[in-house]
Scaffold this motif. Structure first.
Motif, PDB file in Angstrom:
ATOM      1  N   ALA A  59       5.824  -1.845 -33.290  1.00 18.17           N
ATOM      2  CA  ALA A  59       7.281  -1.687 -33.338  1.00 18.17           C
ATOM      3  C   ALA A  59       7.884  -2.649 -34.361  1.00 18.17           C
ATOM      4  O   ALA A  59       8.720  -2.262 -35.190  1.00 18.17           O
ATOM      5  CB  ALA A  59       7.881  -1.921 -31.957  1.00 18.17           C
ATOM      6  N   GLU A  60       7.442  -3.895 -34.323  1.00 21.51           N
ATOM      7  CA  GLU A  60       7.943  -4.878 -35.291  1.00 21.51           C
ATOM      8  C   GLU A  60       7.534  -4.501 -36.711  1.00 21.51           C
ATOM      9  O   GLU A  60       8.348  -4.586 -37.643  1.00 21.51           O
ATOM     10  CB  GLU A  60       7.402  -6.264 -34.935  1.00 21.51           C
ATOM     11  CG  GLU A  60       7.940  -6.804 -33.616  1.00 21.51           C
ATOM     12  CD  GLU A  60       7.221  -8.071 -33.165  1.00 21.51           C
ATOM     13  OE1 GLU A  60       6.233  -8.471 -33.846  1.00 21.51           O
ATOM     14  OE2 GLU A  60       7.632  -8.657 -32.152  1.00 21.51           O
ATOM     15  N   GLN A  63       9.592  -1.697 -38.035  1.00 21.10           N
ATOM     16  CA  GLN A  63      11.031  -1.942 -37.986  1.00 21.10           C
ATOM     17  C   GLN A  63      11.728  -1.057 -36.952  1.00 21.10           C
ATOM     18  O   GLN A  63      12.802  -0.512 -37.194  1.00 21.10           O
ATOM     19  CB  GLN A  63      11.655  -1.733 -39.373  1.00 21.10           C
ATOM     20  CG  GLN A  63      11.051  -2.598 -40.460  1.00 21.10           C
ATOM     21  CD  GLN A  63      11.530  -2.238 -41.851  1.00 21.10           C
ATOM     22  OE1 GLN A  63      12.149  -1.198 -42.066  1.00 21.10           O
ATOM     23  NE2 GLN A  63      11.229  -3.077 -42.820  1.00 21.10           N
ATOM     24  N   CYS A  64      11.106  -0.936 -35.779  1.00 16.97           N
ATOM     25  CA  CYS A  64      11.644  -0.102 -34.711  1.00 16.97           C
ATOM     26  C   CYS A  64      11.806  -0.915 -33.426  1.00 16.97           C
ATOM     27  O   CYS A  64      11.161  -1.950 -33.240  1.00 16.97           O
ATOM     28  CB  CYS A  64      10.723   1.081 -34.437  1.00 16.97           C
ATOM     29  SG  CYS A  64      10.700   2.303 -35.748  1.00 16.97           S
ATOM     30  N   GLU A  65      12.637  -0.406 -32.534  1.00 17.82           N
ATOM     31  CA  GLU A  65      12.845  -1.055 -31.244  1.00 17.82           C
ATOM     32  C   GLU A  65      11.702  -0.795 -30.273  1.00 17.82           C
ATOM     33  O   GLU A  65      11.393  -1.631 -29.430  1.00 17.82           O
ATOM     34  CB  GLU A  65      14.165  -0.578 -30.630  1.00 17.82           C
ATOM     35  CG  GLU A  65      15.403  -1.016 -31.389  1.00 17.82           C
ATOM     36  CD  GLU A  65      15.592  -2.519 -31.383  1.00 17.82           C
ATOM     37  OE1 GLU A  65      15.316  -3.150 -30.340  1.00 17.82           O
ATOM     38  OE2 GLU A  65      15.993  -3.068 -32.424  1.00 17.82           O
ATOM     39  N   HIS A  66      11.089   0.381 -30.372  1.00 16.40           N
ATOM     40  CA  HIS A  66      10.099   0.777 -29.383  1.00 16.40           C
ATOM     41  C   HIS A  66       8.900   1.422 -30.063  1.00 16.40           C
ATOM     42  O   HIS A  66       9.052   2.136 -31.058  1.00 16.40           O
ATOM     43  CB  HIS A  66      10.688   1.781 -28.382  1.00 16.40           C
ATOM     44  CG  HIS A  66      11.977   1.348 -27.767  1.00 16.40           C
ATOM     45  ND1 HIS A  66      12.039   0.510 -26.675  1.00 16.40           N
ATOM     46  CD2 HIS A  66      13.275   1.638 -28.104  1.00 16.40           C
ATOM     47  CE1 HIS A  66      13.302   0.295 -26.354  1.00 16.40           C
ATOM     48  NE2 HIS A  66      14.062   0.967 -27.205  1.00 16.40           N
ATOM     49  N   ARG A 199      13.081   0.238 -46.065  1.00 17.72           N
ATOM     50  CA  ARG A 199      13.012   0.780 -44.703  1.00 17.72           C
ATOM     51  C   ARG A 199      11.690   1.515 -44.526  1.00 17.72           C
ATOM     52  O   ARG A 199      11.285   2.291 -45.373  1.00 17.72           O
ATOM     53  CB  ARG A 199      14.200   1.712 -44.457  1.00 17.72           C
ATOM     54  CG  ARG A 199      15.530   0.967 -44.473  1.00 17.72           C
ATOM     55  CD  ARG A 199      16.713   1.885 -44.551  1.00 17.72           C
ATOM     56  NE  ARG A 199      16.696   2.666 -45.797  1.00 17.72           N
ATOM     57  CZ  ARG A 199      17.739   3.365 -46.241  1.00 17.72           C
ATOM     58  NH1 ARG A 199      18.860   3.404 -45.565  1.00 17.72           N
ATOM     59  NH2 ARG A 199      17.652   4.047 -47.364  1.00 17.72           N
ATOM     60  N   SER A 203      10.881   4.684 -38.993  1.00 20.36           N
ATOM     61  CA  SER A 203      12.093   4.005 -38.511  1.00 20.36           C
ATOM     62  C   SER A 203      13.366   4.789 -38.777  1.00 20.36           C
ATOM     63  O   SER A 203      14.438   4.396 -38.316  1.00 20.36           O
ATOM     64  CB  SER A 203      12.218   2.624 -39.179  1.00 20.36           C
ATOM     65  OG  SER A 203      12.536   2.762 -40.569  1.00 20.36           O
ATOM     66  N   THR A 228       7.105   5.902 -32.516  1.00 23.59           N
ATOM     67  CA  THR A 228       8.103   4.853 -32.649  1.00 23.59           C
ATOM     68  C   THR A 228       9.487   5.473 -32.537  1.00 23.59           C
ATOM     69  O   THR A 228       9.698   6.627 -32.904  1.00 23.59           O
ATOM     70  CB  THR A 228       7.985   4.127 -33.997  1.00 23.59           C
ATOM     71  OG1 THR A 228       8.052   5.095 -35.069  1.00 23.59           O
ATOM     72  CG2 THR A 228       6.681   3.358 -34.105  1.00 23.59           C
ATOM     73  N   THR A 229      10.432   4.694 -32.037  1.00 28.50           N
ATOM     74  CA  THR A 229      11.805   5.184 -31.924  1.00 28.50           C
ATOM     75  C   THR A 229      12.740   3.999 -31.728  1.00 28.50           C
ATOM     76  O   THR A 229      12.334   2.928 -31.270  1.00 28.50           O
ATOM     77  CB  THR A 229      11.951   6.179 -30.749  1.00 28.50           C
ATOM     78  OG1 THR A 229      13.288   6.691 -30.710  1.00 28.50           O
ATOM     79  CG2 THR A 229      11.624   5.522 -29.415  1.00 28.50           C
ATOM     80  N   ASN A 230      13.999   4.210 -32.056  1.00 29.03           N
ATOM     81  CA  ASN A 230      15.052   3.229 -31.784  1.00 29.03           C
ATOM     82  C   ASN A 230      15.927   3.660 -30.614  1.00 29.03           C
ATOM     83  O   ASN A 230      16.931   3.002 -30.322  1.00 29.03           O
ATOM     84  CB  ASN A 230      15.911   3.018 -33.039  1.00 29.03           C
ATOM     85  CG  ASN A 230      15.144   2.315 -34.136  1.00 29.03           C
ATOM     86  OD1 ASN A 230      14.584   1.244 -33.923  1.00 29.03           O
ATOM     87  ND2 ASN A 230      15.090   2.918 -35.312  1.00 29.03           N
ATOM     88  N   ASP A 231      15.550   4.735 -29.953  1.00 34.95           N
ATOM     89  CA  ASP A 231      16.307   5.303 -28.843  1.00 34.95           C
ATOM     90  C   ASP A 231      15.587   4.953 -27.542  1.00 34.95           C
ATOM     91  O   ASP A 231      14.487   5.436 -27.281  1.00 34.95           O
ATOM     92  CB  ASP A 231      16.400   6.820 -29.029  1.00 34.95           C
ATOM     93  CG  ASP A 231      17.281   7.494 -27.990  1.00 34.95           C
ATOM     94  OD1 ASP A 231      17.144   7.177 -26.797  1.00 34.95           O
ATOM     95  OD2 ASP A 231      18.072   8.383 -28.370  1.00 34.95           O
TER      96      ASP A 231
END
Length: 400
Positions: A59-60, A63-66, A199, A203, A228-231
């Motif tokens: 995730a890191e 560049q994602c939250e999850h 980016r 991401s 990966t997702t930011n949601d």
């Protein structure tokens, strides 16, 4: 390895495989074996601490939250579409020039792929090729985008970051917003790839999907994948779907699958992740050397190296040439001991299993031409200068 035959005027015959995983493994054998020993000692093989750590680090890195570990890149794509509730009567806009899983997962859910042509240089979808396909084949019916020929409702867009270079996501995301489509990034070949703004692949869309197949830049000891997702809601849905849709255990509000990433794979991947950027730098160095050496030989349009878009971070999962007389060149290189591969000899819109969609070769000419001309040559980071020179001389001897 040398033999009595020669290629060109001064280069002794060598054997250069398309990929040499043993050369990579020799660098990291002890830490890999130690990681596997720790997992075996714990006897915790499913969704344990190694999977959780790998998810956090991926995730890191992306560049994602999850990040949610999956059993393969294909299952990552399948779970992503399931999380977005793709089903019969739906359609997904995607490329015709990719590995089969890109379209196969769409069909497995009873939905249909709406194939688009590709950019002839990068082999990726562009906003122009997607818009052309949508405007030619679809129409607005209320708030829905509908395929005129099939009646299918177009729900999403799935670009592929092919061979390690990102598609033009700014333009594609804007197009998706205009058509009210979600976006799944097929980033199976593109972990660590970046656009000109820095980016990373995976991401930008609603969900990114990665593969850890052994031949990838970050390859496991078998199959493995990641979403990966930011949601946060999508992340939780993906976690539930990968365990048969059970939450809590044995309680199923939805139907999922067995999409879990093994602890053994995660442990090995954590060791390899520490080396990924160095390995990518090696691939980039090899690509730059190839491109410069081939350009210096003046082969013109008979052999076109892959472009690197300005400012982009191309990770070169493959180094794919566009080659005149491709099949003859492949045979020539095989005789010289150079490994190559054709990615992909039949575009998806011409695969027999999609014949009922009614596509013709001429409908997507750039994809068809790519299938006829694309040839991958060795690019793995352990290639020596002598091996790179030999590959270039072997290619040039064919065109001479």
């Amino acid at each position: 390895m040398k033999s009595k035959t020669k290629v060109g005027a001064s280069v002794e015959t060598q054997t250069v495989p398309l990929l040499d995983l043993q050369a990579q493994y020799r660098q990291i054998e002890e830490p890999i074996l130690e990681a596997l020993r720790r997992v075996c000692a714990s006897q915790w093989f499913i969704l344990g601490e190694h999977v959780r750590e790998l998810e956090q680090r991926i995730a890191e890195y992306c560049q994602c939250e999850h990040a949610i570990g999956m059993s393969s890149g294909t299952d990552a794509l399948l779970a992503a579409l399931m999380a977005l509730e793709v089903g019969p009567g739906d359609e997904v806009v995607t490329t015709s020039f990719s590995f089969f899983a890109t379209a196969g997962v769409v069909a497995r859910l009873g939905a249909g792929p709406l194939f688009c042509d590709v950019d002839p240089a990068t082999f990726n979808l562009t906003a122009e090729t997607v818009e052309r396909a949508v405007e030619t084949r679809c129409e607005r019916r209320g708030d829905r985008l509908v395929n005129r020929a099939t009646g299918g409702v177009v729900k999403g867009l799935m670009p592929v970051h092919l061979f390690g270079q990102m598609a033009e996501m700014d333009e594609l995301m804007e197009l998706a917003r205009r058509y009210r489509l979600w976006v799944v990034e097929d980033a199976a070949q593109a972990i660590g790839a970046e656009d000109a703004a820095g980016r990373r692949a995976g991401s930008r869309g609603d969900i990114g999907c990665f593969s850890f197949f052994p031949s990838k830049n970050l390859g496991g000891l078998g199959d493995g994948g990641m979403c990966t997702t930011n949601d946060a809601a999508l992340a939780e849905r993906l976690r539930v779907l990968r365990v048969h849709g059970g939450k809590p255990k044995y309680h199923h509000a939805v139907i999922g699958g067995n999409f879990r990433l093994d602890e053994l794979q995660a442990a090995a991947l954590l060791v390899k992740l520490d080396h990924l950027d160095a390995w990518t730098a090696g691939r980039q160095r090899n690509a730059d050397d190839y491109t410069a050496a081939l350009a210096a030989r003046g082969l013109g349009q008979r052999l076109v190296p892959p472009p690197r878009l300005p400012g982009y971070r191309h990770i070169y999962n493959q180094y794919v040439l566009r080659a005149e007389r491709r099949d003859e060149l492949k045979t020539h290189l095989a005789a010289a001991g150079v490994g190559t591969e054709i990615y992909y000899p039949i575009p998806l819109h011409l695969q027999e299993c999609f014949a009922d969609l009614g596509y013709r070769a001429a409908d997507l000419p750039a994809a068809k031409r790519a299938a006829d001309e694309a040839l991958a040559i060795p690019i793995y980071p352990e290639l020596t200068e002598s091996q790179r020179r030999y590959v270039v001389e072997s290619i040039c001897s064919f065109y001479a």
